[in-house]
Design a protein around this motif. Structure first.
Motif, short mmCIF file in Angstrom:
data_model
loop_
_atom_site.label_atom_id
_atom_site.label_comp_id
_atom_site.label_asym_id
_atom_site.label_seq_id
_atom_site.Cartn_x
_atom_site.Cartn_y
_atom_site.Cartn_z
N UNK A 165 0.83 -1.21 0.00
CA UNK A 165 0.00 0.00 0.00
C UNK A 165 0.87 1.26 0.00
N UNK A 166 1.95 1.24 0.75
CA UNK A 166 2.90 2.36 0.72
C UNK A 166 3.41 2.57 -0.72
N UNK A 167 3.77 1.47 -1.39
CA UNK A 167 4.24 1.50 -2.78
C UNK A 167 3.15 2.08 -3.70
N UNK A 168 1.93 1.59 -3.52
CA UNK A 168 0.78 2.01 -4.34
C UNK A 168 0.55 3.52 -4.23
N UNK A 169 0.64 4.03 -3.01
CA UNK A 169 0.41 5.46 -2.80
C UNK A 169 1.61 6.28 -3.28
N UNK A 170 2.82 5.83 -2.97
CA UNK A 170 4.02 6.60 -3.33
C UNK A 170 4.12 6.79 -4.84
N UNK A 171 3.70 5.77 -5.60
CA UNK A 171 3.83 5.85 -7.06
C UNK A 171 2.54 6.26 -7.76
N UNK A 172 1.58 6.73 -6.96
CA UNK A 172 0.37 7.32 -7.54
C UNK A 172 -0.51 6.37 -8.34
N UNK A 173 -0.52 5.10 -7.99
CA UNK A 173 -1.36 4.14 -8.74
C UNK A 173 -2.84 4.48 -8.62
N UNK A 174 -3.21 5.13 -7.51
CA UNK A 174 -4.61 5.49 -7.34
C UNK A 174 -5.08 6.44 -8.44
N UNK A 175 -4.13 7.11 -9.14
CA UNK A 175 -4.53 8.01 -10.23
C UNK A 175 -4.48 7.30 -11.58
N UNK A 176 -3.98 6.06 -11.59
CA UNK A 176 -3.72 5.38 -12.86
C UNK A 176 -4.80 4.38 -13.27
N UNK A 177 -5.86 4.28 -12.51
CA UNK A 177 -6.90 3.32 -12.89
C UNK A 177 -7.72 2.96 -11.68
N UNK A 178 -8.91 2.38 -11.89
CA UNK A 178 -9.81 2.13 -10.76
C UNK A 178 -9.27 1.07 -9.80
N UNK A 179 -8.57 0.09 -10.31
CA UNK A 179 -8.01 -0.91 -9.39
C UNK A 179 -6.75 -1.54 -9.97
N UNK A 180 -5.93 -2.13 -9.10
CA UNK A 180 -4.65 -2.72 -9.51
C UNK A 180 -4.45 -4.05 -8.80
N UNK A 181 -3.79 -4.97 -9.51
CA UNK A 181 -3.52 -6.30 -8.94
C UNK A 181 -2.01 -6.55 -8.95
N UNK A 182 -1.44 -6.76 -7.77
CA UNK A 182 0.01 -7.00 -7.66
C UNK A 182 0.28 -8.30 -6.92
N UNK A 183 1.42 -8.93 -7.25
CA UNK A 183 1.89 -10.00 -6.37
C UNK A 183 3.38 -9.84 -6.11
N UNK A 184 3.84 -10.48 -5.04
CA UNK A 184 5.25 -10.38 -4.65
C UNK A 184 5.68 -11.70 -4.04
N UNK A 185 6.96 -11.97 -4.12
CA UNK A 185 7.54 -13.14 -3.45
C UNK A 185 8.79 -12.64 -2.75
N UNK A 186 8.90 -12.85 -1.44
CA UNK A 186 10.09 -12.35 -0.77
C UNK A 186 10.09 -12.63 0.72
N UNK A 187 11.24 -12.35 1.35
CA UNK A 187 11.39 -12.66 2.78
C UNK A 187 10.74 -11.62 3.69
N UNK A 188 10.21 -12.11 4.81
CA UNK A 188 9.63 -11.27 5.86
C UNK A 188 10.35 -11.65 7.17
N UNK A 189 10.30 -10.74 8.15
CA UNK A 189 11.07 -10.96 9.37
C UNK A 189 10.22 -10.65 10.60
N UNK A 190 10.15 -11.60 11.52
CA UNK A 190 9.44 -11.34 12.78
C UNK A 190 10.19 -12.03 13.91
N UNK A 191 10.40 -11.30 14.98
CA UNK A 191 11.14 -11.87 16.11
C UNK A 191 10.25 -12.72 16.99
N UNK A 192 9.74 -13.81 16.44
CA UNK A 192 8.91 -14.72 17.23
C UNK A 192 9.77 -15.79 17.86
N UNK A 193 9.21 -16.54 18.80
CA UNK A 193 9.93 -17.68 19.35
C UNK A 193 9.91 -18.78 18.28
N UNK A 194 11.09 -19.17 17.77
CA UNK A 194 11.10 -20.14 16.67
C UNK A 194 10.58 -21.50 17.10
#
Ligand SMILES: [Zn+2]
Ligand SMILES: [Zn+2]
Length: 425
Positions: A92-121
């Motif tokens: 959503x930060x990406x969507x707003x920063x690059x003004x996608x809300x002005x580029x069309x009524x809706x957008x569909x994105x996907x991503x694959x990548x690492x996430x990090x959380x300090x949980x008890x493994x």
């Protein structure tokens, strides 16, 4: 003795065979996303903490306890940069920063990548893990919810996850949620004594999280006095009924789970989770839902959106390890004498140029040991360079599958190898 090192707690090393499994899995996932009209985006691992504090919610476990803050040597303690703990708020930060809300009524994105959380493994719960995620931003229709669930379900089907359970629920719009949360806070304030210590704290600050608790006393309180208080407004009611109707028509089996609230503040309307009975305590393969307040929370206009993420490491656990032998690998060039290694080396280059995977020995092994290696590594063809043959301008080409060996002129080696390795694929 010098100190030796181990990987950081809660992280995984993936060797060649696991990496190959992950690559296959991601390639399949990408194909399905393209079928559904999603475009891939690649966003940084480093993100402003505020994106998650405001987006995911200050009181959620992810933000309150689990974010890894990044500090440089000279930045002192006050860095606002974190390793991203999840993908949605960042998209959503990406969507707003690059003004996608002005580029069309809706957008569909996907991503694959690492996430990090300090949980008890523990099994199925890591501090660095990989998400395959999708977001559809701007579409309000219940068809979008249905497509999202169908997409997540299809991903798992195509990956070969047979046993799985889909749970769905609706939290209603922000107003429904607010009304319900206030009612729950009121009820729980009279039943404090029956709740676990965590929920006693949550009951005041984030009462809906109590619905997530797995403790039997908390579940009983929720079941007996909380759930019947949830009333959706007529619009949300009919939206959810539409979604369920489409799932019925698609033949996707589901159960309605009124306890399902998801541990992030931004969810509204339809939420869902897909579990594998094979995984034990950390059973969710993936989860998602609508979030109609997140875009606004991150500085945009109020905007409907929906998304989900699948956990790659959980998928690996849920999938049977592959037993099929690795695919045949191309050509192994064996040299009978060390004097022929130079010829072998330049032949490799010529084969690789033709698109044929090729390898030779770099350990001065005997011809017999080289051929054993070719067999073991599942090479399709062995090219054997001998001294007499070399003088006559020929080499031996052995089909490792049939063990048939042919003597051919050097100029013909590449064509024959092409033919033999192509027949395999
Ligand atoms: Zn509503
Ligand atoms: Zn509890």
């Amino acid at each position: 003795m010098k100190k030796s090192y181990s990987r950081v707690r809660g992280t995984s090393d993936f060797g060649p065979s696991d990496s190959a499994r992950i690559q296959t899995l991601c390639a399949r996932a990408r194909r399905v996303f393209f079928l559904y009209g999603y475009e891939e985006i690649m966003l940084p691992v480093l993100e402003d903490a505020g994106v998650f504090v405001r987006g995911v919610g200050q009181e959620t476990d992810i933000v309150a306890k689990q974010m890894f803050r990044v500090s440089r040597q000279n930045d002192g303690e006050h860095s606002d940069v974190v390793l991203r703990p999840e993908g949605t708020a960042q998209v959503i930060r990406f969507y707003l920063e690059h003004g996608f809300h002005k580029k069309g009524p809706y957008h569909k994105f996907f991503y694959i990548g690492p996430m990090f959380r300090g949980e008890r493994p523990q099994k199925g719960r890591l501090r660095q893990f990989t998400h395959i995620g999708a977001e559809m931003i701007g579409a309000v229709t219940p068809w979008a919810d249905a497509e999202m669930i169908q997409l997540a379900w299809t991903q798992l089907e195509i990956l070969g996850i047979g046993e799985k359970e889909l749970k769905v629920n609706s939290l209603g719009c922000a107003e429904d949620k607010q009304r319900f949360a206030e009612r729950v806070r009121e009820i729980l304030s009279r039943q404090q004594a029956d709740l676990c210590p965590d929920c006693r704290r949550r009951a005041e600050r984030n009462p809906l999280r109590v619905l997530d608790c797995k403790q039997s006393d908390c579940r009983r309180v929720v079941k007996e006095s909380v759930l019947r208080e949830r009333v959706l407004c007529p619009k949300c009611e009919s939206h959810f009924a539409h979604v369920l109707g489409v799932l019925d028509r698609l033949g996707i089996p589901y159960t309605q789970d009124p306890f399902l609230v998801r541990g992030l503040d931004y969810y509204t309307h339809t939420v869902f989770e897909i579990e594998s009975p094979r995984l034990g305590a950390q059973s969710a393969l993936g989860a998602g839902g609508r979030y109609h307040t997140l875009v606004e929370a991150l500085g945009g206009r109020r905007c409907p959106a929906a998304g989900f993420a699948l956990g790659v490491e959980r998928l690996l656990l849920a999938l049977e390890p592959a037993h099929e032998p690795p695919a045949a690998r191309g050509v192994y060039v064996a040299a009978a004498q060390d004097s022929l290694r130079s010829e072998a080396f330049y032949l490799l280059g010529s084969l690789r140029e033709a698109g044929i995977p090729a390898e030779m020995d770099y350990a001065h092994r005997s011809l017999k040991a080289q051929l054993r290696q070719a067999q073991k590594s599942n090479y399709r063809v062995a090219v054997i360079l001998g001294e007499d043959e070399s003088r006559q301008g020929v080499v031996n080409v052995k089909d490792m599958k049939s063990s048939v060996q042919k003597t051919v002129r050097k100029e013909e080696v590449r064509a024959l190898c092409t033919e033999l390795t192509r027949a395999e694929n």
